[in-house]
Scaffold this active site. Structure first.
Site, PDB file in Angstrom:
ATOM      1  N   SER A  39      10.643   1.602 -43.221  1.00 53.81           N
ATOM      2  CA  SER A  39      11.626   2.078 -42.236  1.00 53.81           C
ATOM      3  C   SER A  39      12.676   3.017 -42.844  1.00 53.81           C
ATOM      4  O   SER A  39      13.031   4.017 -42.207  1.00 53.81           O
ATOM      5  CB  SER A  39      12.306   0.887 -41.551  1.00 53.81           C
ATOM      6  OG  SER A  39      11.358   0.211 -40.770  1.00 53.81           O
ATOM      7  N   ASP A  69       9.336  -3.624 -30.934  1.00 56.56           N
ATOM      8  CA  ASP A  69       7.915  -3.861 -31.258  1.00 56.56           C
ATOM      9  C   ASP A  69       7.122  -3.915 -29.954  1.00 56.56           C
ATOM     10  O   ASP A  69       6.005  -3.394 -29.856  1.00 56.56           O
ATOM     11  CB  ASP A  69       7.728  -5.196 -31.985  1.00 56.56           C
ATOM     12  CG  ASP A  69       8.292  -5.175 -33.394  1.00 56.56           C
ATOM     13  OD1 ASP A  69       8.288  -4.109 -34.027  1.00 56.56           O
ATOM     14  OD2 ASP A  69       8.744  -6.243 -33.869  1.00 56.56           O
ATOM     15  N   GLY A 118       4.287 -14.374 -33.586  1.00 56.67           N
ATOM     16  CA  GLY A 118       5.373 -13.512 -33.114  1.00 56.67           C
ATOM     17  C   GLY A 118       4.879 -12.158 -32.601  1.00 56.67           C
ATOM     18  O   GLY A 118       5.345 -11.667 -31.572  1.00 56.67           O
ATOM     19  N   ASN A 136      13.955  -7.121 -33.289  1.00 58.64           N
ATOM     20  CA  ASN A 136      13.710  -6.246 -34.446  1.00 58.64           C
ATOM     21  C   ASN A 136      14.730  -5.117 -34.542  1.00 58.64           C
ATOM     22  O   ASN A 136      14.744  -4.382 -35.529  1.00 58.64           O
ATOM     23  CB  ASN A 136      12.291  -5.665 -34.416  1.00 58.64           C
ATOM     24  CG  ASN A 136      12.177  -4.486 -33.474  1.00 58.64           C
ATOM     25  OD1 ASN A 136      12.752  -4.510 -32.383  1.00 58.64           O
ATOM     26  ND2 ASN A 136      11.469  -3.451 -33.886  1.00 58.64           N
ATOM     27  N   LYS A 168      13.568 -12.377 -37.815  1.00 62.75           N
ATOM     28  CA  LYS A 168      13.488 -11.869 -36.440  1.00 62.75           C
ATOM     29  C   LYS A 168      13.887 -12.892 -35.378  1.00 62.75           C
ATOM     30  O   LYS A 168      14.444 -12.520 -34.343  1.00 62.75           O
ATOM     31  CB  LYS A 168      12.075 -11.355 -36.136  1.00 62.75           C
ATOM     32  CG  LYS A 168      11.775 -10.008 -36.767  1.00 62.75           C
ATOM     33  CD  LYS A 168      10.409  -9.505 -36.321  1.00 62.75           C
ATOM     34  CE  LYS A 168      10.120  -8.144 -36.907  1.00 62.75           C
ATOM     35  NZ  LYS A 168       8.885  -7.558 -36.373  1.00 62.75           N
TER      36      LYS A 168
END
Ligand code: ATR
Length: 288
Positions: free
Chosen positions: A23, A108, A136, A93, A72
């Protein structure tokens, strides 16, 4: 090299470990392309330090941050508000500072749906989906698919009881979608496979070349397609199997990019520059 000024706003990612995260590369490339006065940094936060870290980020006035494994779900009680999707999924997220509040989102979920549409040309409305996994990532996919109007979702999980729990939970919320849970084995797959428009892998099976025992895509409808959230290797074992039977397939790179682009848009109120995160990510993944 970007210039850090007195006005520069801070974005980042909380994870443990966080060194592997792509990221920072994606987000800083997009910030630089638009010349925005932000910087995106990694924060390695141990699980026991999460409450102090979140309070600290709030006090420091950071503009927003991503949240990754293992935080998360644990971050939820530490936030001031949640989007409806984050609430349903039970995972966040992306966090944005809104006034004095920290608000949790789940890109997500929306990133997965946008990748289905752009990378596979797949429209979830009225579709029949076989979902592998019940963790998840499966919850994020399920919420997105139900909100987009999926007709039927069958969950195949290694521990079938976890799939059944998910079915019970989501059937009570999304009345427009039919749900079922099946075991993740050859017998179940052979009965079910031909009726699905898409098979989605939300598990880590495929990373490093592993395969699902008993999953033979020969029986899949020829107009069907495969979405594999795995992206290392980029040509995953499931994608190889799909191309053997002439089925369209995509890996999870598009979802990774889309979740990042949507977080960027939320924080900066600018659309992410087209193709910039993708280029940065592919360069990082291929080492070129
Ligand atoms: P994530 O947030 O990435 O979804 P998770 O919540 O830990 O991670 O869920 C992992 C999922 O991958 C689960 O569905 C798990 O199956 P079980 O619930 O039966 O454990 C699935 N998974 C992990 N390793 C697997 C394997 N080797 N074979 C099949 N399923 C696997």
């Amino acid at each position: 090299m970007m210039t850090i000024l007195g006005t520069t706003r801070v974005l980042g990612i909380l994870g443990w470990p966080v060194e592997h995260s792509l990221s920072p590369i994606m987000q800083n490339a997009a910030l630089a392309a638009l010349g925005l006065d932000y910087v995106y940094v990694p924060f390695a936060v141990r699980p026991e330090a999460l409450p102090n870290a979140v309070a600290g980020l709030k006090a420091l006035g950071v503009a927003g941050f991503n949240v990754t494994i293992p935080h998360k779900s644990a971050i939820i009680p530490l936030l001031d508000r949640l989007s409806p999707e984050a609430e349903l999924i039970g995972a966040v997220n992306t966090v944005k500072r809104e006034g004095d509040l920290l608000v949790g989102y789940n890109t997500d979920c929306s990133g997965f749906i946008s990748s289905l549409r752009s990378d596979l040309g797949f429209e979830p409305a009225q579709s029949r989906i076989l979902l592998l996994g019940a963790g998840g990532a499966a919850r994020a996919a399920l919420v997105g698919l139900c909100q987009a109007g999926a007709r039927e979702i069958v969950i195949a999980n290694r521990h079938v009881e976890k799939g059944c729990q998910l079915v019970d939970e989501f059937a009570a919320i999304f009345g427009g979608t039919q749900f079922a849970a099946i075991p993740q084995d050859a017998a179940a797959f052979s009965v079910e496979l031909q009726k699905f428009d898409i098979l989605v892998n939300t598990t880590s099976v495929g990373m490093g070349g592993s395969v699902f025992p008993g999953l033979d895509l020969k029986a899949m409808n020829r107009n069907g397609c495969i979405y594999d959230m795995v992206y290392t290797p980029q040509e995953t074992p499931l994608m190889n199997e799909a191309s053997r039977w002439g089925l369209r397939s995509a890996n999870g790179i598009g979802m990774l990019i889309a979740q990042g682009e949507q977080a960027f848009a939320r924080w900066t109120e600018n659309a992410a520059p087209a193709g910039v995160m993708k280029k940065a990510l592919l360069t990082a993944l291929t080492g070129k």
